[in-house]
Scaffold this active site. Structure first.
Site, PDB file in Angstrom:
ATOM      1  N   ASN A  11      -0.710   0.256 -18.626  1.00  0.00           N
ATOM      2  CA  ASN A  11      -0.080   1.580 -18.492  1.00  0.00           C
ATOM      3  C   ASN A  11       1.080   1.689 -19.480  1.00  0.00           C
ATOM      4  OD1 ASN A  11       2.361   0.505 -17.173  1.00  0.00           O
ATOM      5  ND2 ASN A  11       0.930   0.013 -15.531  1.00  0.00           N
TER       6      ASN A  11
ATOM      7  N   ASP B 249      -2.833  -0.439 -10.515  1.00  0.00           N
ATOM      8  CA  ASP B 249      -3.439  -0.341  -9.185  1.00  0.00           C
ATOM      9  C   ASP B 249      -4.880  -0.857  -9.177  1.00  0.00           C
ATOM     10  OD1 ASP B 249      -1.235   0.739  -7.864  1.00  0.00           O
ATOM     11  OD2 ASP B 249      -1.658   2.738  -8.662  1.00  0.00           O
TER      12      ASP B 249
ATOM     13  N   LYS C 132     -16.800 -11.195 -25.699  1.00  0.00           N
ATOM     14  CA  LYS C 132     -16.518  -9.813 -26.085  1.00  0.00           C
ATOM     15  C   LYS C 132     -17.749  -8.926 -25.814  1.00  0.00           C
ATOM     16  CE  LYS C 132     -15.224  -7.002 -29.987  1.00  0.00           C
ATOM     17  NZ  LYS C 132     -15.440  -6.838 -31.406  1.00  0.00           N
TER      18      LYS C 132
ATOM     19  N   PHE D 252      10.260   1.643  -6.721  1.00  0.00           N
ATOM     20  CA  PHE D 252      10.285   2.803  -7.611  1.00  0.00           C
ATOM     21  C   PHE D 252       9.078   3.666  -7.264  1.00  0.00           C
ATOM     22  CE2 PHE D 252      13.435   2.370 -11.083  1.00  0.00           C
ATOM     23  CZ  PHE D 252      14.040   1.198 -10.641  1.00  0.00           C
TER      24      PHE D 252
ATOM     25  N   LYS E  32       6.062   6.539   0.258  1.00  0.00           N
ATOM     26  CA  LYS E  32       6.042   5.138  -0.207  1.00  0.00           C
ATOM     27  C   LYS E  32       7.130   4.335   0.500  1.00  0.00           C
ATOM     28  CE  LYS E  32       3.933   6.232  -4.583  1.00  0.00           C
ATOM     29  NZ  LYS E  32       4.056   6.521  -5.999  1.00  0.00           N
TER      30      LYS E  32
ATOM     31  N   LYS F  31       5.784   1.272   2.720  1.00  0.00           N
ATOM     32  CA  LYS F  31       6.049  -0.071   2.191  1.00  0.00           C
ATOM     33  C   LYS F  31       7.282  -0.708   2.830  1.00  0.00           C
ATOM     34  CE  LYS F  31       3.850   1.286  -2.154  1.00  0.00           C
ATOM     35  NZ  LYS F  31       3.508   0.892  -3.507  1.00  0.00           N
TER      36      LYS F  31
HETATM   37  N1  CTP Z   1       3.718  -1.509  -6.596  1.00  0.00           N
HETATM   38  C1  CTP Z   1       3.365  -2.803  -6.310  1.00  0.00           C
HETATM   39  N2  CTP Z   1       2.059  -3.184  -6.378  1.00  0.00           N
HETATM   40  C2  CTP Z   1       1.099  -2.302  -6.734  1.00  0.00           C
HETATM   41  C3  CTP Z   1       1.458  -0.972  -7.038  1.00  0.00           C
HETATM   42  C4  CTP Z   1       2.780  -0.606  -6.973  1.00  0.00           C
HETATM   43  O1  CTP Z   1       4.242  -3.612  -5.984  1.00  0.00           O
HETATM   44  N3  CTP Z   1      -0.173  -2.703  -6.797  1.00  0.00           N
HETATM   45  C5  CTP Z   1       5.142  -1.126  -6.484  1.00  0.00           C
HETATM   46  C6  CTP Z   1       5.790  -0.684  -7.790  1.00  0.00           C
HETATM   47  O2  CTP Z   1       6.405  -1.797  -8.421  1.00  0.00           O
HETATM   48  C7  CTP Z   1       6.790   0.364  -7.336  1.00  0.00           C
HETATM   49  C8  CTP Z   1       6.156   0.945  -6.085  1.00  0.00           C
HETATM   50  O3  CTP Z   1       5.201  -0.002  -5.626  1.00  0.00           O
HETATM   51  O4  CTP Z   1       8.027  -0.207  -6.964  1.00  0.00           O
HETATM   52  C9  CTP Z   1       5.477   2.277  -6.270  1.00  0.00           C
HETATM   53  O5  CTP Z   1       4.619   2.217  -7.394  1.00  0.00           O
HETATM   54  P1  CTP Z   1       3.848   3.529  -7.889  1.00  0.00           P
HETATM   55  O6  CTP Z   1       2.997   3.170  -9.062  1.00  0.00           O
HETATM   56  O7  CTP Z   1       4.806   4.664  -8.031  1.00  0.00           O
HETATM   57  O8  CTP Z   1       2.957   3.930  -6.642  1.00  0.00           O
HETATM   58  P2  CTP Z   1       1.697   3.295  -5.964  1.00  0.00           P
HETATM   59  O9  CTP Z   1       2.123   2.642  -4.695  1.00  0.00           O
HETATM   60  O10 CTP Z   1       0.931   2.459  -6.931  1.00  0.00           O
HETATM   61  O11 CTP Z   1       0.871   4.610  -5.589  1.00  0.00           O
HETATM   62  P3  CTP Z   1       0.248   5.733  -6.552  1.00  0.00           P
HETATM   63  O12 CTP Z   1      -0.121   5.039  -7.841  1.00  0.00           O
HETATM   64  O13 CTP Z   1      -0.926   6.230  -5.806  1.00  0.00           O
HETATM   65  O14 CTP Z   1       1.304   6.785  -6.737  1.00  0.00           O
END
Ligand code: CTP
Length: 394
Positions: free
Chosen positions: A206, A275, A285, A319, A333, A337
């Site tokens: 990302n 995610d 490859k 975050f 969240k 969490k």
């Molecule tokens: N996070 C994590 N592990 C994941 C995804 C996210 O620990 N697999 C943590 C990130 O480091 C951040 C928080 O969860 O502190 C929220 O991450 P974000 O990408 O905003 O949200 P997601 O929980 O992944 O949900 P979505 O992508 O559906 O918004």
């Protein structure tokens, strides 16, 4: 922070004196006030006019001059930090024994604020037991020593004695001038993206640059915390005095975070964890002739969610990167969490968020309270986030 600082910069007679010009320029840009004191030998390398122009202040070189005040005493009272850059072997050995035979050494003796020495000299002079003993004595007396780096020296020798890069000296100064309200706390910070391999040459990732997480790690280190930084791939130089653990995938980040979770007081999860990951990674490859290839994705573990379940004494800060319904999604969240605080940012804005040096954040507390912060540099926001953690939870 820098605006409130008045640095007295002592310059002694070493070739690295030319680098001090750049250092002073950087301090001025940060908003610090700088007054330069030069030894006679330093003037052989750089003209006082150069330092006067760059510091926008009078440069002092002589102990005895037609003047109404007692110069070494008035100068010693002027600054809150006295840094000698470069500090030659002669100055270090003199200072360790309290000798005061010129303006800089008398100011050094009379000065009651924070003292920093940045030695730079030939490797044999630095390794000489007399210099080593003097530096140890000064360290024990409370002087902060910024170690020289190894490399090619002006005299042609190779070894320890080079003045560190300006960036490193600034980082060390920042540590010295910061308040130490996180002393005794252990903080785990995650930063950067994760990457999820498809085959040996391709991966999913990302846009995260890691800047926000690294800024939090540095700010926490400056404020006295013991910091573990678990980072996905970034281009940011490793911060000094931080335990940096590099990872690539979300699974590796999960394992390292869980390994250290029990020993920390605060977790700040700034990483943008992928995610999803490919269901399987190809060992070879993938060729373009492989027309039937389909990329099947499966979900990664949500690291923060797992920490929320495991949490005992730890303060958890997450975050929330959102492109719509910022507060609603971020609040969800926080609850799901089991967080204490969530930093919500709108990543659809072009002027803030990923890769930018700026961010615009809102803090949502577990009480439901929301605090919007002005757009600011990631460095300043890192300190504001830590201020809020200290105020609300420490
Ligand atoms: N996070 C994590 N592990 C994941 C995804 C996210 O620990 N697999 C943590 C990130 O480091 C951040 C928080 O969860 O502190 C929220 O991450 P974000 O990408 O905003 O949200 P997601 O929980 O992944 O949900 P979505 O992508 O559906 O918004």
């Amino acid at each position: 922070m820098w605006e409130k600082q008045h640095f007295l910069i002592g310059v002694t007679g070493g070739i690295a004196a030319y680098k001090t010009v750049d250092l002073i320029s950087r301090l001025k840009k940060k908003g610090a006030d700088v007054t330069v004191i030069m030894t006679r030998n330093a003037k052989e390398f750089v003209s006082p006019l150069t330092f006067q122009t760059i510091s926008q202040n009078r440069v002092y070189t002589e102990l005895f001059e037609e003047d109404w005040d007692v110069r070494h005493i008035s100068l010693a009272k002027k600054g809150n930090v006295l840094a000698v850059v470069p500090a030659t072997a002669n100055f270090i050995n003199k200072a360790a024994h309290g000798l005061a035979d010129d303006l800089l050494s008398t100011v050094f003796l009379a000065f009651k604020g924070k003292k920093i020495l940045v030695p730079s000299m030939n490797v044999n002079m630095f390794d000489n037991p007399i210099t080593c003993k003097s530096l140890n004595m000064l360290k024990k007396l409370g002087c902060y020593i910024i170690e020289p780096e190894e490399g090619f020296l002006a005299c042609g020798d190779v070894g320890k004695g080079r003045l560190p890069e300006t960036e490193t000296i600034i980082e060390e100064f920042e540590y010295v001038i910061s308040k130490k309200d996180l002393m005794g706390k252990k903080i785990l910070v995650t930063a950067g993206p994760t990457i999820e391999p498809i085959d040996p040459v391709r991966y999913i990732t990302n846009r995260s640059s890691g800047k926000m997480g690294y800024a939090v790690a540095r700010a926490a280190r400056n404020r006295g915390a013991d910091v573990i930084l678990i980072s996905g791939p970034t281009h940011i130089p490793p911060p000094c005095r931080v335990k940096l653990i590099r990872v690539e995938t979300a699974q590796q980040m999960f394992e390292r975070v869980v390994e250290h979770f029990h020993e920390v007081d605060i977790v700040i999860k700034a990483a943008a964890v992928c995610d999803f990951k490919p269901k399987s990674t190809r060992g070879d490859k993938i060729k373009k002739t492989d027309v039937d290839f389909k990329l099947v994705l499966v979900q990664n573990k949500d690291i923060l969610y797992e920490l929320g379940r495991m949490k005992q004494k730890q303060i958890l800060v997450g975050f929330a990167a959102e492109t719509r319904e910022l507060f609603k999604n971020a609040r969800q969240k926080l609850v799901k969490k089991n967080l204490d605080m969530v930093i919500a940012n709108d990543v659809s804005r072009a002027d803030t968020g990923f890769a930018s040096d700026y961010n615009k954040i809102n803090i949502i507390y577990n009480t439901g309270e929301i605090e919007g912060l002005e757009k600011n540099t990631k460095e300043n926001l890192a300190n504001l986030i830590l201020d809020r953690v200290v105020e609300h939870y420490c």
